[in-house]
Structures are given as structure tokens and as C-alpha cells.
Design a protein around this motif. Structure first.
Motif, PDB file in Angstrom:
ATOM      1  N   SER A   1       5.146 -10.111  -4.013  1.00 34.11           N
ATOM      2  CA  SER A   1       6.085 -11.224  -3.874  1.00 34.11           C
ATOM      3  C   SER A   1       7.505 -10.712  -3.638  1.00 34.11           C
ATOM      4  O   SER A   1       8.262 -11.291  -2.847  1.00 34.11           O
ATOM      5  N   ARG A   2       7.870  -9.635  -4.306  1.00 30.40           N
ATOM      6  CA  ARG A   2       9.209  -9.075  -4.096  1.00 30.40           C
ATOM      7  C   ARG A   2       9.326  -8.419  -2.723  1.00 30.40           C
ATOM      8  O   ARG A   2      10.364  -8.519  -2.065  1.00 30.40           O
TER       9      ARG A   2
ATOM     10  N   LEU B   1      15.539  -0.727  -9.031  1.00 25.66           N
ATOM     11  CA  LEU B   1      14.817  -0.402  -7.809  1.00 25.66           C
ATOM     12  C   LEU B   1      15.492   0.757  -7.089  1.00 25.66           C
ATOM     13  O   LEU B   1      14.819   1.695  -6.632  1.00 25.66           O
ATOM     14  N   ALA B   2      16.809   0.714  -6.986  1.00 22.92           N
ATOM     15  CA  ALA B   2      17.555   1.777  -6.312  1.00 22.92           C
ATOM     16  C   ALA B   2      17.342   3.115  -7.016  1.00 22.92           C
ATOM     17  O   ALA B   2      17.119   4.151  -6.369  1.00 22.92           O
ATOM     18  N   SER B   3      17.394   3.096  -8.343  1.00 22.09           N
ATOM     19  CA  SER B   3      17.211   4.323  -9.117  1.00 22.09           C
ATOM     20  C   SER B   3      15.819   4.904  -8.918  1.00 22.09           C
ATOM     21  O   SER B   3      15.655   6.114  -8.721  1.00 22.09           O
ATOM     22  N   ALA B   4      14.798   4.030  -8.939  1.00 26.61           N
ATOM     23  CA  ALA B   4      13.417   4.490  -8.760  1.00 26.61           C
ATOM     24  C   ALA B   4      13.205   5.070  -7.364  1.00 26.61           C
ATOM     25  O   ALA B   4      12.577   6.125  -7.205  1.00 26.61           O
ATOM     26  N   ALA B   5      13.720   4.381  -6.352  1.00 26.04           N
ATOM     27  CA  ALA B   5      13.551   4.852  -4.972  1.00 26.04           C
ATOM     28  C   ALA B   5      14.295   6.162  -4.737  1.00 26.04           C
ATOM     29  O   ALA B   5      13.781   7.076  -4.080  1.00 26.04           O
ATOM     30  N   GLN B   6      15.495   6.276  -5.284  1.00 27.87           N
ATOM     31  CA  GLN B   6      16.278   7.499  -5.109  1.00 27.87           C
ATOM     32  C   GLN B   6      15.643   8.677  -5.832  1.00 27.87           C
ATOM     33  O   GLN B   6      15.715   9.820  -5.369  1.00 27.87           O
ATOM     34  N   GLU B   7      14.993   8.386  -6.962  1.00 28.34           N
ATOM     35  CA  GLU B   7      14.293   9.456  -7.683  1.00 28.34           C
ATOM     36  C   GLU B   7      13.117   9.975  -6.874  1.00 28.34           C
ATOM     37  O   GLU B   7      12.883  11.185  -6.799  1.00 28.34           O
ATOM     38  N   VAL B   8      12.379   9.061  -6.251  1.00 25.78           N
ATOM     39  CA  VAL B   8      11.259   9.464  -5.394  1.00 25.78           C
ATOM     40  C   VAL B   8      11.771  10.290  -4.218  1.00 25.78           C
ATOM     41  O   VAL B   8      11.206  11.331  -3.872  1.00 25.78           O
TER      42      VAL B   8
ATOM     43  N   HIS C   1       0.840  -1.199   0.000  1.00 27.44           N
ATOM     44  CA  HIS C   1       0.000   0.000   0.000  1.00 27.44           C
ATOM     45  C   HIS C   1       0.880   1.256   0.000  1.00 27.44           C
ATOM     46  O   HIS C   1       0.628   2.208  -0.751  1.00 27.44           O
ATOM     47  N   ALA C   2       1.910   1.260   0.821  1.00 29.30           N
ATOM     48  CA  ALA C   2       2.775   2.433   0.936  1.00 29.30           C
ATOM     49  C   ALA C   2       3.489   2.757  -0.372  1.00 29.30           C
ATOM     50  O   ALA C   2       3.603   3.918  -0.768  1.00 29.30           O
ATOM     51  N   PHE C   3       3.963   1.718  -1.069  1.00 27.45           N
ATOM     52  CA  PHE C   3       4.756   1.933  -2.284  1.00 27.45           C
ATOM     53  C   PHE C   3       3.901   1.979  -3.552  1.00 27.45           C
ATOM     54  O   PHE C   3       4.446   2.096  -4.649  1.00 27.45           O
ATOM     55  N   SER C   4       2.578   1.908  -3.411  1.00 29.12           N
ATOM     56  CA  SER C   4       1.689   1.905  -4.571  1.00 29.12           C
ATOM     57  C   SER C   4       1.687   3.268  -5.258  1.00 29.12           C
ATOM     58  O   SER C   4       2.203   4.259  -4.734  1.00 29.12           O
ATOM     59  N   ARG C   5       1.072   3.327  -6.428  1.00 31.08           N
ATOM     60  CA  ARG C   5       1.074   4.561  -7.220  1.00 31.08           C
ATOM     61  C   ARG C   5       0.444   5.747  -6.492  1.00 31.08           C
ATOM     62  O   ARG C   5       0.983   6.855  -6.546  1.00 31.08           O
ATOM     63  N   PRO C   6      -0.695   5.584  -5.785  1.00 31.12           N
ATOM     64  CA  PRO C   6      -1.242   6.748  -5.057  1.00 31.12           C
ATOM     65  C   PRO C   6      -0.392   7.160  -3.858  1.00 31.12           C
ATOM     66  O   PRO C   6      -0.593   8.237  -3.309  1.00 31.12           O
ATOM     67  N   GLY C   7       0.540   6.283  -3.442  1.00 28.56           N
ATOM     68  CA  GLY C   7       1.393   6.580  -2.297  1.00 28.56           C
ATOM     69  C   GLY C   7       2.773   7.045  -2.732  1.00 28.56           C
ATOM     70  O   GLY C   7       2.926   8.073  -3.391  1.00 28.56           O
ATOM     71  N   LEU C   8       3.789   6.265  -2.373  1.00 29.13           N
ATOM     72  CA  LEU C   8       5.169   6.647  -2.679  1.00 29.13           C
ATOM     73  C   LEU C   8       5.521   6.417  -4.149  1.00 29.13           C
ATOM     74  O   LEU C   8       6.509   6.965  -4.637  1.00 29.13           O
ATOM     75  N   ASP C   9       4.749   5.587  -4.836  1.00 27.36           N
ATOM     76  CA  ASP C   9       4.905   5.354  -6.274  1.00 27.36           C
ATOM     77  C   ASP C   9       6.318   4.890  -6.631  1.00 27.36           C
ATOM     78  O   ASP C   9       7.014   5.506  -7.442  1.00 27.36           O
ATOM     79  N   VAL C  10       6.743   3.782  -6.005  1.00 26.30           N
ATOM     80  CA  VAL C  10       8.028   3.164  -6.340  1.00 26.30           C
ATOM     81  C   VAL C  10       7.726   1.938  -7.209  1.00 26.30           C
ATOM     82  O   VAL C  10       7.206   0.937  -6.715  1.00 26.30           O
ATOM     83  N   PRO C  11       8.027   1.997  -8.507  1.00 23.91           N
ATOM     84  CA  PRO C  11       7.699   0.874  -9.392  1.00 23.91           C
ATOM     85  C   PRO C  11       8.608  -0.331  -9.159  1.00 23.91           C
ATOM     86  O   PRO C  11       9.697  -0.208  -8.584  1.00 23.91           O
ATOM     87  N   GLY C  12       8.157  -1.486  -9.618  1.00 19.16           N
ATOM     88  CA  GLY C  12       8.984  -2.697  -9.540  1.00 19.16           C
ATOM     89  C   GLY C  12       8.902  -3.439  -8.232  1.00 19.16           C
ATOM     90  O   GLY C  12       9.707  -4.334  -7.973  1.00 19.16           O
TER      91      GLY C  12
ATOM     92  N   TRP D   1      16.030 -11.648  -8.789  1.00 23.45           N
ATOM     93  CA  TRP D   1      16.405 -10.242  -8.830  1.00 23.45           C
ATOM     94  C   TRP D   1      17.567  -9.998  -9.791  1.00 23.45           C
ATOM     95  O   TRP D   1      17.375  -9.729 -10.947  1.00 23.45           O
ATOM     96  N   GLY D   2      18.798 -10.096  -9.290  1.00 27.48           N
ATOM     97  CA  GLY D   2      19.960  -9.812 -10.119  1.00 27.48           C
ATOM     98  C   GLY D   2      20.378  -8.361 -10.013  1.00 27.48           C
ATOM     99  O   GLY D   2      19.669  -7.515  -9.453  1.00 27.48           O
ATOM    100  N   VAL D   3      21.525  -8.061 -10.586  1.00 29.99           N
ATOM    101  CA  VAL D   3      22.119  -6.719 -10.489  1.00 29.99           C
ATOM    102  C   VAL D   3      21.228  -5.673 -11.151  1.00 29.99           C
ATOM    103  O   VAL D   3      20.967  -4.599 -10.596  1.00 29.99           O
ATOM    104  N   LYS D   4      20.729  -5.989 -12.361  1.00 30.13           N
ATOM    105  CA  LYS D   4      19.951  -5.007 -13.104  1.00 30.13           C
ATOM    106  C   LYS D   4      18.667  -4.625 -12.364  1.00 30.13           C
ATOM    107  O   LYS D   4      18.325  -3.437 -12.266  1.00 30.13           O
ATOM    108  N   SER D   5      17.961  -5.616 -11.837  1.00 33.17           N
ATOM    109  CA  SER D   5      16.714  -5.332 -11.128  1.00 33.17           C
ATOM    110  C   SER D   5      16.961  -4.536  -9.856  1.00 33.17           C
ATOM    111  O   SER D   5      16.192  -3.619  -9.519  1.00 33.17           O
ATOM    112  N   SER D   6      18.019  -4.870  -9.144  1.00 37.07           N
ATOM    113  CA  SER D   6      18.317  -4.147  -7.904  1.00 37.07           C
ATOM    114  C   SER D   6      18.700  -2.698  -8.203  1.00 37.07           C
ATOM    115  O   SER D   6      18.340  -1.783  -7.462  1.00 37.07           O
ATOM    116  N   GLU D   7      19.423  -2.487  -9.311  1.00 38.12           N
ATOM    117  CA  GLU D   7      19.817  -1.122  -9.693  1.00 38.12           C
ATOM    118  C   GLU D   7      18.607  -0.305 -10.127  1.00 38.12           C
ATOM    119  O   GLU D   7      18.517   0.893  -9.841  1.00 38.12           O
TER     120      GLU D   7
END
Length: 343
Positions: free
Chosen positions: A92-93, A134-141, A77-88, A126-132
Motif C-alpha cells: 500500500s505504501r 524509510l530514508a535511514s533504512a534505504a541509506q543503510e542498505v 519483490h525488489a524491496f523484500s527481505r530476500p532482495g534489497l531488504d528495505v523495511p517499512g 506517513w509523516g516526518v518520522k516515517s519518512s525519516e
């Protein structure tokens, strides 16, 4: 024998279970059932209680973040689009991150991605690309920031949805003002009980003037949230790791009257957004347009469209608008209007 009585505690976290009416009409029945239960403890009275509690929902009384089966849902709920909007971040993740002990509250994600990404990259799927990513999206927010209304929504306060979050944000204007009342609410409640002082929790919302659309059930939910130190600390931690943008209040917003102010350019218009608006999510840009008088903000262009706001990589919508003779302005011009300057 097997007891048919509902469990008194949550089997997952051990917190007390409580009955919630599944509709407003059941509230009175709950009160009547509690009177019967306290006055009579024999089998017949229990059957009366069970009958009167029909149509109610048994739930765990613990805060959502502190009950393991509900924690992942609360984070989702927190990371959903109406909230913090962190994609990916699917459920399950999020479950993987919680199981690994990497995150417990929303603020943890922003701390984790600021460091070594190996613990995330090494998780299955996950892997390196997926983790990067996620990091990029979170840092942008975190750097671009989110509106106060989305911050409030992300906290997952019971009965506080998208619309109510907007009402609360507009009443307070800043995260510091909102959080100050959150911290002060428990003390205000105690003052009301022990003295004659008229100290009211969340007085901005609940005072003599009040806020239309904010009722007693929502105020009770805010007070319940404020009573839990863990949830209050989680909210403060989140405000400390991301930028929470001020929300235009009634006093500070640009009026959308018939006078030819900046807001007059949006008054009654149907506005379509295309491309990225610097420092704003699509939802925030649409809400800003509505606040300044726009009639609506659909996702596609039609003959009823009056204005198109073109952001980075606007693409086909902007071209289509120009072909149809619809006025197009750049994102910078839109932001100047929103910020109260002439375009």
C-alpha cells in the motif's frame, strides 16, 4: 455478440498477451495448438485451440515494471527481505509512492530519500518520522551493500528465485561481470542466428561446463530480461546507487574441507546468529556460514547448537548459549573467518 476469445492485448498497458502452460506437460500442447490455429481459422479450429489450451495461463507479455497493475508487485519483490531488504515498505505504501510519481524502478527510492523528504512525509499515513525511518533504512542498505545474489533476486527475473540467484551470483562473482553478460546477451543471440560462431548468451551458466541447477527455462528468462532495454537500464541504475558486494566463487571461496583451514571451524556445525552483523544481513551471514561448511543455521538455540555468533545487541541468545556451555564468538571474529583470515 460477446466474444469469448481471450483478449489479444493487455487492457492495462496494451502489450501483447501470451499463453503460458500451467505445468511443464502443457508445453507440447501449446505448440500443437499454435499449429492448429495457424492452419485453420474457422470456428471449429478455434474450439480445438481452446480445448488444447486448457490448463494454461493468459498473461501480459510486458515486463513487470512496465505494466501498472504489476509494477507495485515487482517493486514489493525488489524491496523484500530476500532482495534489497528495505523495511517499512508495504504494497500500500509502495502504491502511494508510485501514484505520486516518486518511484518507477527500485533505484528511484534511493535517489528520492537522498533529497527532500517532504513529498513522502506529506503522503497520507506517513509523516516526518516515517519518512525519516524509510530514508535511514534505504541509506543503510545503500552504504552497507547487499550481496550479488540478493541484487539478482531483486531484479525480479522470471523463474529466478532465491536459490537460482545464488547459483548465478556464485558463477559470476561480481555485479560488473553479471551485468556485462546481460548487456551482451542480445548480441550473442543474433550472432548465433546469422553466423556459425558458437557465441552463447550467458556462457558462464550455459557453456560446456554449465552450472548445475541452471536449466534452459532459466537461461531463456535471462535472455528475455536482457532483450528489454528498460529492465537492463533499471538494473544498471540500481547497481549505481547501492553497493553490490562480490559473491564468493568456487575459485575464491575458502574451502570447507577436513583440513584445518579457517573454514574447518564451521565444517558440519550448527550455527545460530544473534544481533546485527556489520555490513551483512542475517540472510547473508547465514549463507556465508553455509558456504564455509556449516550444516545449518537455525533461528533458535538448542542442544544441537554448536556455535553462536554474537553481533550488536545480541541479548538473551548469547547469554543462554554461555549458560549452556555453547561456544560464542563475536561478529568481528566471524567476519575475519568469512574474509579468509584467522579468528
Amino acid at each position: 455478440f460477446i466474444s469469448l476469445l481471450p483478449p489479444p492485448t493487455c487492457p492495462a498497458c496494451g502489450s501483447r498477451t501470451i499463453f503460458d502452460p500451467s505445468d511443464r506437460a502443457a508445453v507440447k500442447k501449446t505448440a500443437d495448438a499454435d499449429k492448429v490455429e495457424s492452419a485453420n481459422e474457422n470456428a471449429s479450429s478455434l474450439s480445438i485451440v481452446a480445448e488444447q489450451r486448457a490448463g494454461q495461463v493468459l498473461r501480459c507479455s510486458a515486463p513487470h515494471l512496465l505494466c501498472p497493475p504489476r509494477a507495485v508487485g515487482a517493486l514489493n519483490h525488489a524491496f523484500s527481505r530476500p532482495g534489497l531488504d528495505v523495511p517499512g515498505l508495504s504494497e500500500s505504501r509502495l502504491q502511494q509512492l508510485v501514484d505520486e510519481g516518486l518511484i518507477h524502478v527500485p533505484a528511484d527510492l534511493f535517489r528520492v530519500v537522498a533529497g527532500d523528504l517532504e513529498p513522502i512525509a506529506s503522503l497520507p499515513g506517513w509523516g516526518v518520522k516515517s519518512s525519516e525511518k524509510l530514508a535511514s533504512a534505504a541509506q543503510e542498505v545503500a552504504s552497507n551493500g547487499i550481496s550479488l545474489s540478493r541484487f539478482i533476486y531483486s531484479l525480479g527475473i522470471r523463474h529466478i528465485g532465491v536459490h537460482t540467484s545464488k547459483l548465478i551470483a556464485t558463477a559470476y562473482g561480481t555485479a560488473s561481470a553479471f551485468l556485462a553478460d546481460v548487456e551482451a546477451a542480445p548480441k550473442a543471440c543474433v550472432t548465433n542466428v546469422t553466423t556459425d560462431d558458437a557465441t552463447i548468451p550467458f556462457q558462464v551458466l550455459n557453456g560446456d561446463d554449465g552450472v548445475k541447477g541452471i536449466g534452459p527455462i532459466m537461461i531463456e528468462s535471462l535472455v528475455s530480461f536482457s532483450d528489454n532495454e528498460a529492465l537492463v537500464q533499471a538494473a544498471k541504475d540500481l547497481s549505481g546507487v547501492i553497493t553490490v558486494l562480490d559473491e564468493p566463487t568456487a575459485e575464491r571461496s575458502v574451502p570447507s574441507t577436513s583440513g584445518r583451514s579457517d573454514s574447518g571451524q564451521f565444517d558440519g556445525l550448527t550455527i545460530v546468529f544473534t544481533g546485527a552483523i556489520p555490513g551483512m544481513s542475517r540472510a547473508d551471514a547465514q549463507q556465508a556460514a553455509i558456504t564455509l561448511g556449516a550444516k545449518n543455521t537455525p533461528g533458535s538455540i538448542s542442544r544441537s547448537t554448536d556455535l553462536v555468533v554474537e553481533g550488536a545487541k545480541g541479548g538473551k541468545k548469547a547469554l543462554k548459549a554461555k549458560e549452556m556451555g555453547i561456544r560464542v564468538i563475536k561478529a568481528d571474529g566471524f567476519l575475519q573467518i568469512v574474509n579468509g583470515h584467522s579468528a
